[in-house]
Scaffold this motif. Structure first.
Motif, PDB file in Angstrom:
ATOM      1  N   THR A   3      -9.213  38.639 -27.232  1.00 17.16           N
ATOM      2  CA  THR A   3      -8.568  39.418 -26.112  1.00 17.16           C
ATOM      3  C   THR A   3      -9.316  40.917 -25.608  1.00 17.16           C
ATOM      4  N   GLY A   4      -9.128  41.316 -26.501  1.00 15.12           N
ATOM      5  CA  GLY A   4      -9.978  43.041 -26.214  1.00 15.12           C
ATOM      6  C   GLY A   4      -9.414  43.547 -25.685  1.00 15.12           C
ATOM      7  N   HIS A 100     -13.612  47.177 -29.356  1.00 18.73           N
ATOM      8  CA  HIS A 100     -14.847  47.536 -29.130  1.00 18.73           C
ATOM      9  C   HIS A 100     -15.999  46.489 -29.764  1.00 18.73           C
ATOM     10  N   THR A 101     -15.172  45.835 -30.563  1.00 16.99           N
ATOM     11  CA  THR A 101     -15.892  44.647 -30.819  1.00 16.99           C
ATOM     12  C   THR A 101     -15.829  43.264 -30.030  1.00 16.99           C
ATOM     13  N   PHE A 102     -14.889  43.666 -30.041  1.00 14.68           N
ATOM     14  CA  PHE A 102     -14.819  42.544 -28.942  1.00 14.68           C
ATOM     15  C   PHE A 102     -15.826  42.264 -27.606  1.00 14.68           C
ATOM     16  N   ALA A 103     -16.326  43.793 -27.198  1.00 13.51           N
ATOM     17  CA  ALA A 103     -16.827  44.106 -25.975  1.00 13.51           C
ATOM     18  C   ALA A 103     -18.193  43.776 -26.275  1.00 13.51           C
ATOM     19  N   LYS A 104     -18.664  44.267 -27.828  1.00 14.79           N
ATOM     20  CA  LYS A 104     -19.838  44.588 -28.187  1.00 14.79           C
ATOM     21  C   LYS A 104     -20.739  43.041 -28.359  1.00 14.79           C
ATOM     22  N   LEU A 116     -17.342  40.513 -19.105  1.00 13.36           N
ATOM     23  CA  LEU A 116     -16.261  41.873 -19.710  1.00 13.36           C
ATOM     24  C   LEU A 116     -15.374  42.630 -18.702  1.00 13.36           C
ATOM     25  N   GLN A 117     -15.903  43.434 -17.357  1.00 12.23           N
ATOM     26  CA  GLN A 117     -15.382  44.072 -17.085  1.00 12.23           C
ATOM     27  C   GLN A 117     -13.772  44.075 -16.713  1.00 12.23           C
ATOM     28  N   LYS A 118     -13.070  42.683 -16.505  1.00 10.54           N
ATOM     29  CA  LYS A 118     -12.347  42.425 -15.882  1.00 10.54           C
ATOM     30  C   LYS A 118     -11.701  42.121 -17.274  1.00 10.54           C
ATOM     31  N   ILE A 119     -12.107  41.255 -17.698  1.00  7.13           N
ATOM     32  CA  ILE A 119     -11.672  41.069 -18.853  1.00  7.13           C
ATOM     33  C   ILE A 119     -10.586  42.322 -20.494  1.00  7.13           C
ATOM     34  N   LEU A 120     -11.143  43.541 -19.598  1.00  7.37           N
ATOM     35  CA  LEU A 120     -11.023  45.038 -20.635  1.00  7.37           C
ATOM     36  C   LEU A 120      -9.918  45.628 -19.419  1.00  7.37           C
ATOM     37  N   MET A 127     -17.372  52.505 -17.972  1.00  8.97           N
ATOM     38  CA  MET A 127     -15.733  52.179 -18.912  1.00  8.97           C
ATOM     39  C   MET A 127     -16.411  51.194 -20.077  1.00  8.97           C
ATOM     40  N   THR A 128     -16.715  50.418 -19.053  1.00 15.15           N
ATOM     41  CA  THR A 128     -17.018  49.485 -20.239  1.00 15.15           C
ATOM     42  C   THR A 128     -18.445  49.272 -20.815  1.00 15.15           C
ATOM     43  N   ARG A 129     -19.468  50.098 -20.296  1.00  8.87           N
ATOM     44  CA  ARG A 129     -20.467  50.877 -21.020  1.00  8.87           C
ATOM     45  C   ARG A 129     -20.091  51.554 -21.781  1.00  8.87           C
ATOM     46  N   MET A 130     -19.580  51.580 -21.951  1.00  6.52           N
ATOM     47  CA  MET A 130     -19.146  52.986 -23.375  1.00  6.52           C
ATOM     48  C   MET A 130     -18.578  51.966 -24.454  1.00  6.52           C
ATOM     49  N   TYR A 131     -17.956  51.238 -23.780  1.00  7.67           N
ATOM     50  CA  TYR A 131     -17.013  49.927 -24.708  1.00  7.67           C
ATOM     51  C   TYR A 131     -18.498  49.125 -25.681  1.00  7.67           C
ATOM     52  N   VAL A 132     -19.443  48.849 -25.104  1.00  6.16           N
ATOM     53  CA  VAL A 132     -20.694  47.954 -25.431  1.00  6.16           C
ATOM     54  C   VAL A 132     -22.016  49.088 -26.229  1.00  6.16           C
ATOM     55  N   ASN A 133     -21.581  49.948 -27.299  1.00  8.06           N
ATOM     56  CA  ASN A 133     -21.959  51.020 -27.324  1.00  8.06           C
ATOM     57  C   ASN A 133     -22.960  50.266 -28.699  1.00  8.06           C
TER      58      ASN A 133
END
Length: 166
Positions: A3-4, A100-104, A116-120, A127-133
């Motif tokens: 679910t993230g 973070h793993t979910f997003a990546k 992804l932005q909506k789910i998180l 902020m979403t960009r930071m999660y997808v490092n």
């Protein structure tokens, strides 16, 4: 991982927040104080059905609880994740690592960044960009498949082979 969601959101899910019929999870407790609904993955739905049979709770009960039925504490959740990860030989054991793993992997599996932005539950893309490092190896993943020049070369090769065969 499916679910993230944040640890605090996970701790505040009640059984009634799982909508098996519509395949949704309602996150009523979020960092931004806004309720949001995300889809329920098929694999998670199967696991939750089995868990809920064992859990045997009422709709207003906490989904994840202590032995006495109280909401699971942050410490208990954290320690459970650490124990689980260590048993599997995983070094990074922080629960937020799952988010973070979910997003990546959402991005690596061709999921779009807007969903992804909506789910998180992020208000802005930054902020979403930071999660997808992404790291060096991540950037190489399927690079040739997505690279426009590679795509052009494949089309050209097919066209040239048709020309040669005539």
């Amino acid at each position: 991982m499916a679910t993230g969601c944040r640890a605090s959101t996970l701790r505040n899910i009640k059984i009634e927040d799982i909508d098996m019929k519509n395949k949704e999870i309602i996150f009523k407790h979020a960092k931004n104080r806004r309720q949001h609904i995300i889809p329920l993955a098929d694999i998670l739905q199967d696991v939750l059905k089995e868990y809920l049979i064992i859990r045997d709770g009422m709709p207003h009960d906490w989904l994840f609880c202590s032995r006495t039925g109280e909401k699971i504490t942050k410490n208990c959740l954290t320690n459970s994740i650490i124990t689980y990860n260590r048993r599997l030989g995983v070094e990074r054991t922080g629960i937020h690592t799952f988010r973070h793993t979910f997003a990546k992997f959402w991005i690596l599996n061709n999921g779009d960044v807007f969903r992804l932005q909506k789910i998180l539950g992020h208000k802005n893309f930054e902020m979403t960009r930071m999660y997808v490092n992404m790291f060096g190896q991540d950037l190489k993943y399927k690079f040739d498949e997505y690279n426009p020049l590679s795509s052009f070369e494949r089309k050209t090769s097919v066209s040239m082979n048709k020309f040669r065969n005539k």
